[in-house]
Scaffold this motif. Structure first.
Motif, PDB file in Angstrom:
ATOM      1  N   MET A   1       0.848  -1.175   0.000  1.00  0.00           N
ATOM      2  CA  MET A   1       0.000   0.000   0.000  1.00  0.00           C
ATOM      3  C   MET A   1       0.894   1.239   0.000  1.00  0.00           C
ATOM      4  O   MET A   1       1.887   1.284   0.701  1.00  0.00           O
ATOM      5  N   LYS A   2       0.536   2.209  -0.781  1.00  0.00           N
ATOM      6  CA  LYS A   2       1.241   3.491  -0.791  1.00  0.00           C
ATOM      7  C   LYS A   2       0.431   4.501   0.013  1.00  0.00           C
ATOM      8  O   LYS A   2      -0.786   4.571  -0.114  1.00  0.00           O
ATOM      9  N   VAL A   3       1.148   5.268   0.837  1.00  0.00           N
ATOM     10  CA  VAL A   3       0.508   6.251   1.702  1.00  0.00           C
ATOM     11  C   VAL A   3       1.124   7.616   1.411  1.00  0.00           C
ATOM     12  O   VAL A   3       2.332   7.729   1.255  1.00  0.00           O
ATOM     13  N   LYS A   4       0.267   8.639   1.339  1.00  0.00           N
ATOM     14  CA  LYS A   4       0.723  10.004   1.110  1.00  0.00           C
ATOM     15  C   LYS A   4       0.134  10.909   2.187  1.00  0.00           C
ATOM     16  O   LYS A   4      -0.988  10.678   2.649  1.00  0.00           O
ATOM     17  N   ALA A   5       0.891  11.928   2.555  1.00  0.00           N
ATOM     18  CA  ALA A   5       0.407  12.925   3.509  1.00  0.00           C
ATOM     19  C   ALA A   5       1.065  14.254   3.182  1.00  0.00           C
ATOM     20  O   ALA A   5       2.163  14.291   2.627  1.00  0.00           O
ATOM     21  N   THR A   6       0.390  15.329   3.528  1.00  0.00           N
ATOM     22  CA  THR A   6       0.934  16.670   3.352  1.00  0.00           C
ATOM     23  C   THR A   6       0.844  17.402   4.675  1.00  0.00           C
ATOM     24  O   THR A   6      -0.200  17.390   5.332  1.00  0.00           O
ATOM     25  N   ILE A   7       1.947  18.021   5.063  1.00  0.00           N
ATOM     26  CA  ILE A   7       1.991  18.852   6.267  1.00  0.00           C
ATOM     27  C   ILE A   7       2.407  20.243   5.824  1.00  0.00           C
ATOM     28  O   ILE A   7       3.404  20.413   5.118  1.00  0.00           O
ATOM     29  N   THR A   8       1.647  21.245   6.245  1.00  0.00           N
ATOM     30  CA  THR A   8       1.945  22.629   5.903  1.00  0.00           C
ATOM     31  C   THR A   8       2.221  23.408   7.185  1.00  0.00           C
ATOM     32  O   THR A   8       1.417  23.387   8.113  1.00  0.00           O
ATOM     33  N   PHE A   9       3.368  24.075   7.215  1.00  0.00           N
ATOM     34  CA  PHE A   9       3.736  24.944   8.329  1.00  0.00           C
ATOM     35  C   PHE A   9       3.612  26.384   7.846  1.00  0.00           C
ATOM     36  O   PHE A   9       4.147  26.734   6.799  1.00  0.00           O
ATOM     37  N   ASN A  10       2.887  27.217   8.603  1.00  0.00           N
ATOM     38  CA  ASN A  10       2.696  28.621   8.248  1.00  0.00           C
ATOM     39  C   ASN A  10       3.526  29.509   9.170  1.00  0.00           C
ATOM     40  O   ASN A  10       3.528  29.296  10.388  1.00  0.00           O
ATOM     41  N   TYR A  11       4.193  30.489   8.585  1.00  0.00           N
ATOM     42  CA  TYR A  11       5.066  31.386   9.339  1.00  0.00           C
ATOM     43  C   TYR A  11       4.580  32.821   9.206  1.00  0.00           C
ATOM     44  O   TYR A  11       3.707  33.114   8.396  1.00  0.00           O
ATOM     45  N   ASN A  12       5.176  33.701  10.003  1.00  0.00           N
ATOM     46  CA  ASN A  12       4.768  35.111   9.996  1.00  0.00           C
ATOM     47  C   ASN A  12       5.088  35.810   8.680  1.00  0.00           C
ATOM     48  O   ASN A  12       4.380  36.731   8.288  1.00  0.00           O
ATOM     49  N   ILE A  29      16.086  14.882   2.922  1.00  0.00           N
ATOM     50  CA  ILE A  29      16.548  14.271   1.681  1.00  0.00           C
ATOM     51  C   ILE A  29      16.198  12.784   1.673  1.00  0.00           C
ATOM     52  O   ILE A  29      16.552  12.032   2.574  1.00  0.00           O
ATOM     53  N   GLY A  30      15.450  12.386   0.661  1.00  0.00           N
ATOM     54  CA  GLY A  30      15.070  10.994   0.500  1.00  0.00           C
ATOM     55  C   GLY A  30      13.804  10.564   1.227  1.00  0.00           C
ATOM     56  O   GLY A  30      13.288   9.484   0.985  1.00  0.00           O
ATOM     57  N   PHE A  31      13.296  11.414   2.115  1.00  0.00           N
ATOM     58  CA  PHE A  31      12.117  11.029   2.885  1.00  0.00           C
ATOM     59  C   PHE A  31      10.859  11.785   2.493  1.00  0.00           C
ATOM     60  O   PHE A  31       9.758  11.299   2.669  1.00  0.00           O
ATOM     61  N   LEU A  32      11.046  12.995   1.980  1.00  0.00           N
ATOM     62  CA  LEU A  32       9.890  13.800   1.593  1.00  0.00           C
ATOM     63  C   LEU A  32      10.330  14.893   0.647  1.00  0.00           C
ATOM     64  O   LEU A  32      11.518  15.175   0.514  1.00  0.00           O
ATOM     65  N   GLU A  33       9.362  15.487  -0.001  1.00  0.00           N
ATOM     66  CA  GLU A  33       9.617  16.640  -0.866  1.00  0.00           C
ATOM     67  C   GLU A  33       8.989  17.851  -0.198  1.00  0.00           C
ATOM     68  O   GLU A  33       7.860  17.787   0.287  1.00  0.00           O
ATOM     69  N   SER A  34       9.748  18.944  -0.153  1.00  0.00           N
ATOM     70  CA  SER A  34       9.204  20.153   0.460  1.00  0.00           C
ATOM     71  C   SER A  34       9.503  21.358  -0.426  1.00  0.00           C
ATOM     72  O   SER A  34      10.440  21.346  -1.217  1.00  0.00           O
ATOM     73  N   LEU A  45       4.804  13.920   2.072  1.00  0.00           N
ATOM     74  CA  LEU A  45       5.396  12.676   2.532  1.00  0.00           C
ATOM     75  C   LEU A  45       4.823  11.526   1.730  1.00  0.00           C
ATOM     76  O   LEU A  45       3.619  11.517   1.431  1.00  0.00           O
ATOM     77  N   LYS A  46       5.660  10.549   1.407  1.00  0.00           N
ATOM     78  CA  LYS A  46       5.218   9.344   0.710  1.00  0.00           C
ATOM     79  C   LYS A  46       5.892   8.153   1.363  1.00  0.00           C
ATOM     80  O   LYS A  46       7.062   8.227   1.737  1.00  0.00           O
ATOM     81  N   GLY A  47       5.154   7.067   1.493  1.00  0.00           N
ATOM     82  CA  GLY A  47       5.733   5.875   2.094  1.00  0.00           C
ATOM     83  C   GLY A  47       4.959   4.629   1.736  1.00  0.00           C
ATOM     84  O   GLY A  47       3.905   4.691   1.111  1.00  0.00           O
ATOM     85  N   GLU A  48       5.501   3.522   2.166  1.00  0.00           N
ATOM     86  CA  GLU A  48       4.883   2.229   1.879  1.00  0.00           C
ATOM     87  C   GLU A  48       3.907   1.786   2.966  1.00  0.00           C
ATOM     88  O   GLU A  48       3.182   0.818   2.776  1.00  0.00           O
ATOM     89  N   SER A  49       3.919   2.491   4.102  1.00  0.00           N
ATOM     90  CA  SER A  49       3.005   2.108   5.190  1.00  0.00           C
ATOM     91  C   SER A  49       2.671   3.331   6.041  1.00  0.00           C
ATOM     92  O   SER A  49       3.395   4.330   6.029  1.00  0.00           O
ATOM     93  N   ILE A  50       1.615   3.215   6.788  1.00  0.00           N
ATOM     94  CA  ILE A  50       1.223   4.292   7.709  1.00  0.00           C
ATOM     95  C   ILE A  50       2.299   4.468   8.773  1.00  0.00           C
ATOM     96  O   ILE A  50       2.625   5.590   9.161  1.00  0.00           O
ATOM     97  N   LYS A  51       2.888   3.374   9.219  1.00  0.00           N
ATOM     98  CA  LYS A  51       3.936   3.437  10.233  1.00  0.00           C
ATOM     99  C   LYS A  51       5.111   4.286   9.742  1.00  0.00           C
ATOM    100  O   LYS A  51       5.646   5.113  10.479  1.00  0.00           O
ATOM    101  N   THR A  52       5.513   4.097   8.505  1.00  0.00           N
ATOM    102  CA  THR A  52       6.618   4.868   7.938  1.00  0.00           C
ATOM    103  C   THR A  52       6.266   6.348   7.871  1.00  0.00           C
ATOM    104  O   THR A  52       7.080   7.213   8.239  1.00  0.00           O
ATOM    105  N   ILE A  53       5.068   6.661   7.416  1.00  0.00           N
ATOM    106  CA  ILE A  53       4.626   8.052   7.311  1.00  0.00           C
ATOM    107  C   ILE A  53       4.560   8.699   8.694  1.00  0.00           C
ATOM    108  O   ILE A  53       5.008   9.838   8.878  1.00  0.00           O
ATOM    109  N   LEU A  54       4.035   7.987   9.674  1.00  0.00           N
ATOM    110  CA  LEU A  54       3.946   8.539  11.028  1.00  0.00           C
ATOM    111  C   LEU A  54       5.323   8.799  11.613  1.00  0.00           C
ATOM    112  O   LEU A  54       5.549   9.816  12.274  1.00  0.00           O
TER     113      LEU A  54
END
Length: 76
Positions: A1-12, A29-34, A45-54
């Motif tokens: 299973m492929k898992v994707k997530a997006t996290i957005t940080f907002n600054y001033n 490097i190698g774990f996510l694209e930002s 974030l992209k990974g092969e499992s929820i555990k990896t993404i978490l």
């Protein structure tokens, strides 16, 4: 299973987002694209499992918390 997530940080402002992007880049490097989008840092974030993404998300958030502390000290 492929898992994707997006996290957005907002600054001033864009300069803070730039500092965060540069500070977090070596860890990501190698774990996510930002990328920066104005005053935000968007992390895909992209990974092969929820555990990896978490695990990746946990590391990213912890590292970003350190960046926030540096930005707070910079503004004092």
């Amino acid at each position: 299973m492929k898992v994707k997530a997006t996290i957005t940080f907002n600054y001033n402002d864009e300069s803070q987002a730039k500092v965060a992007f540069k500070s977090l880049q070596p860890d990501n490097i190698g774990f996510l694209e930002s990328y920066r989008n104005h005053n935000s840092l968007v992390c895909n974030l992209k990974g092969e499992s929820i555990k990896t993404i978490l695990s990746t998300a946990d590391d990213l958030i912890f590292s970003e918390m350190l960046v926030e502390k540096v930005l707070e000290l910079q503004n004092k």
